[in-house]
Design an enzyme around this catalytic site. Sequence first.
Site, short mmCIF file in Angstrom:
data_model
loop_
_atom_site.label_atom_id
_atom_site.label_comp_id
_atom_site.label_asym_id
_atom_site.label_seq_id
_atom_site.Cartn_x
_atom_site.Cartn_y
_atom_site.Cartn_z
N ARG A 146 -7.20 -7.43 12.06
CA ARG A 146 -6.89 -7.84 13.43
C ARG A 146 -7.10 -9.33 13.65
NH1 ARG A 146 -10.33 -3.21 16.32
NH2 ARG A 146 -11.37 -3.30 14.30
N GLN A 150 0.84 -1.19 0.00
CA GLN A 150 0.00 0.00 0.00
C GLN A 150 0.88 1.24 0.00
OE1 GLN A 150 -2.18 1.56 3.55
NE2 GLN A 150 -4.01 0.87 2.43
N TYR A 183 -5.68 10.39 5.76
CA TYR A 183 -4.36 10.74 5.26
C TYR A 183 -4.52 11.61 4.01
CZ TYR A 183 -3.07 7.36 8.78
OH TYR A 183 -2.94 6.70 9.97
#
Length: 365
Positions: A326, A100, A182
């Site tokens: 997760r 990424q 971001y």
Amino acid sequence: MSQLFSPRSIGPLTLKNRIAIAPMCQYSAIDGVAQPWHGQHLGRLALSGAGLVILEATGVEAAGRITPDDLGLWNDAQEAVLADLLKGLRTYSETPVGIQLGHAGRKASTSAPWKGGRALTAEEGGWRTFGPSALPFRDDWHTPTEMTEADMDRVVAAFEDAARRADRAGFDLVELHAAHGYLLSEFLSPLSNRRTDAYGGAAETRARFPLRVAQALRDAWPRTKALGVRFNGSDWVEGGVALNEVIGFGRTLHEMGYDYLHLTSGGNVARADIPGSELGYQVRFAEAVKKAVPEATVMAVGMIIDPRQAEDIVTSGQADIVAIARAALDDPNWGHHAAVALGHDEGLPPQYERAGKSHWPGYGR
């Protein structure tokens, strides 16, 4: 065969199943260079049984790191270590690996979460941050420099360079990071983009710079490899990105030649009412984009933890691929265990087969 364990193509790349491991920052690099931790982390995820693994958010320039501990891909040393890491991985795993690429924008120059997760001072090595507008993420964070055309040109060139480095290093896929507050996400959201020029205002003009980056990345990344994008379905705050804007952005990227659309949410403001404990709380955004752009390959993520839950998401048509995050850190064999739960062979590496479920006394009784 379950839908979750049926093959799926992402552009030129064919996955053995519909499970992807989503990017997860490790905050363990030194000067942007991957360390032994990254080798063991990526290595065990490449043996997880997933059809795809995407390496964490990687800065395209030094100013674009979230923390000083982020991975980077703007110099030869960073590229060389990642190439060696992938070369070793290929000796024991055929799992496609992506990276990424992103820029932290106004959320840059902070400490890692376990070091306080706060804005760094100059004495601590903090650096100048950039954003669409001179608005800090929080009152006690850096006020970013409002980007000029020259700044935009620099960032576009950095994305192009990082893409070429990722190709040389041997990655199978690149994911553009346009989410979580971001830089590109900051331009898309009216909560963080207050510009009055050609890059602010209406949804179409707020998307102008992110789409410029997206097009540059599309041009720089080989068509023989897969290219995707991660973007927000919601800011979870009134006045944030609207769903029709999200759908329009996704449709444009699909038409631009992006091979998949990865829907997530949040991160543009410090305080938001995010139902993060609700299973599959972000699937609604993937479903909306898939319904509006049915020909696109859509990836869902966010509290997808149970194999049957994942199976339901793909069989119902809400998304084509599910991304696990997760849950994969908690159980690095999540993909193998999901296969057993859905009636498939566990598919462990031969070195681990003797530990497979079918070898345990009483299994299946």
